[in-house]
Design a protein around this motif. Structure first.
Motif, PDB file in Angstrom:
ATOM      1  N   ASP A 213       0.589  -1.155   0.410  1.00 13.15           N
ATOM      2  CA  ASP A 213       0.158  -0.317   0.065  1.00 13.15           C
ATOM      3  C   ASP A 213       0.660   0.816  -0.098  1.00 13.15           C
ATOM      4  N   TYR A 214       1.569   0.567   0.369  1.00 13.50           N
ATOM      5  CA  TYR A 214       3.095   1.786   0.649  1.00 13.50           C
ATOM      6  C   TYR A 214       3.876   2.295  -0.840  1.00 13.50           C
ATOM      7  N   SER A 215       3.820   1.433  -1.451  1.00 13.08           N
ATOM      8  CA  SER A 215       4.666   0.892  -2.497  1.00 13.08           C
ATOM      9  C   SER A 215       4.533   2.312  -4.196  1.00 13.08           C
ATOM     10  N   THR A 223      -2.376   2.308  -4.833  1.00 10.63           N
ATOM     11  CA  THR A 223      -1.066   2.909  -3.687  1.00 10.63           C
ATOM     12  C   THR A 223      -2.167   3.871  -2.957  1.00 10.63           C
ATOM     13  N   GLY A 224      -2.046   3.936  -0.936  1.00 10.96           N
ATOM     14  CA  GLY A 224      -2.819   4.506  -0.207  1.00 10.96           C
ATOM     15  C   GLY A 224      -4.160   3.616  -0.181  1.00 10.96           C
ATOM     16  N   ASN A 225      -4.599   2.756  -1.096  1.00 13.98           N
ATOM     17  CA  ASN A 225      -6.334   2.099  -0.736  1.00 13.98           C
ATOM     18  C   ASN A 225      -6.536   1.864   0.426  1.00 13.98           C
ATOM     19  N   ASP A 226      -5.664   1.482   1.322  1.00 20.79           N
ATOM     20  CA  ASP A 226      -6.006   0.957   2.747  1.00 20.79           C
ATOM     21  C   ASP A 226      -5.988   2.199   3.160  1.00 20.79           C
ATOM     22  N   ILE A 227      -5.207   2.791   3.401  1.00 20.94           N
ATOM     23  CA  ILE A 227      -6.040   4.755   4.019  1.00 20.94           C
ATOM     24  C   ILE A 227      -7.307   4.883   3.941  1.00 20.94           C
ATOM     25  N   LYS A 228      -8.033   4.647   2.211  1.00 22.39           N
ATOM     26  CA  LYS A 228      -8.727   5.205   1.741  1.00 22.39           C
ATOM     27  C   LYS A 228      -9.938   4.447   2.686  1.00 22.39           C
ATOM     28  N   GLU A 229      -9.574   3.227   3.002  1.00 24.58           N
ATOM     29  CA  GLU A 229     -11.018   2.845   3.746  1.00 24.58           C
ATOM     30  C   GLU A 229     -10.615   2.849   5.037  1.00 24.58           C
TER      31      GLU A 229
END
Length: 320
Positions: A213-215, A223-229
């Motif tokens: 997710d930080y790649s 990238t950043g999908n986990d942050i958005k969720e």
């Protein structure tokens, strides 16, 4: 994964025949969806762990193939249900089942796959394999629900994070290894060793997924999908527990209120990298990998053991 595929190439081909047979349906719509699922199969990591774990203890048999099919049936069912929960339109570069046939059919397809797996074991009296996999399904459900519960207040400890990924990811890989081993090993201690081995590999596997997710690489999810969720994963948890109160407050505000703004998500990603979150998670991932290998090395040297080691290293070195 070249050695692994070489060692069990014939068995993998046989497994595919068993799996296609396991998902067949007399209902035309279901059979069409099953053919779509078979065609878009992934790397088949879990069936490979089943087959190699069995080979470590003896010759692969019909019970082993059924165990591999059950693992893949349950794994596919959880992916179909996950796509409905997450409202995902894609899976492995293909349209998801819910994207093509809508949520109602996708839920029923997941249920069908679960029931086919249960019946496959029951009809052949593979009660131990069924017990192992049923425990995994329970742990996976608990892990997902624990993540949903804890993500609401964004206050997640590292210990709770490990509980979550142990349930939602590591439990299935642990059950794949122990189910395979149970079809060839005669001693319960070896089956338990393989369960623990799979669990350690599963923990490393999920941390690697979280690092993606930080790649900046194209890995099939943004990238950043986990942050958005609003998912708190190990790199972010480490930073939230080790940064200044000001930075912590800003990151939490972004996750809660600005998680769709690209520049804000980019700020969180940059903080995670600069404050050591990625480095810390990477160290933990390799620690789990090494614990898995330590267990594996308790078995006599062989080509099968080497193939399992290759699979373990693949989980942490893969590019997607």
């Amino acid at each position: 994964m070249n050695l692994a595929k070489k060692v069990i190439s014939a068995e993998l081909a046989q497994f595919e025949v068993h799996f296609r047979e396991a998902v067949k349906s007399r209902v035309a719509l279901l059979d069409r969806i099953m053919q779509y699922i078979v065609k878009r199969k992934g790397k088949q990591l879990r069936p490979m762990f089943v087959l190699l774990s069995a080979r470590l203890g003896g010759e692969i048999n019909e019970s082993t193939f059924r165990a591999a099919s059950l693992v893949e049936l349950l794994h596919t069912a959880t992916l179909v249900h996950d796509d409905v929960v997450d409202e995902s339109m894609e899976r492995r570069g293909f349209f998801s089942i819910n994207a093509l046939w809508k949520n109602k059919i996708a839920v029923l397809v997941g249920d069908y796959l679960l029931s086919k797996g249960l019946l496959l074991s029951l009809n052949n009296k593979d009660h131990e394999v069924l017990r192992i996999l049923s425990e995994a399904v329970k742990l996976m459900s608990e892990g997902e629900l624990l993540q949903i519960e804890k993500s609401r207040n964004l206050n997640l400890s590292e210990a709770i994070y490990y509980d979550i990924i142990n349930g939602k990811t590591a439990s299935l890989l642990a059950s794949a290894c122990s189910a395979g081993a149970s079809t060839t090993f005669n001693d319960p201690s070896s089956v338990e060793k393989m369960r623990l081995f799979g669990e350690k590999v599963g923990m490393a596997f999920q941390i690697k997924d979280d690092l993606f997710d930080y790649s900046s690489q194209n890995i099939g999810k943004p990238t950043g999908n986990d942050i958005k969720e609003k998912k708190l994963t190990l790199p972010l948890i480490y930073v939230l527990n080790n940064c200044t109160p000001e930075i912590r407050k800003k990151i939490i505000y972004i996750i809660k209120n600005q998680n769709t703004q690209k520049d804000k998500v980019a700020f969180v990603i940059s903080q995670v990298e600069e404050l050591g979150g990625i480095a810390y998670a990477t160290r933990k991932m390799f620690a789990y990998r090494d614990e898995a290998l330590e267990i594996l090395y308790q078995f006599p040297p062989s080509e099968v053991r080497d193939a399992l080691e290759e699979l373990v290293r693949y989980t942490t070195d893969r590019a997607y």
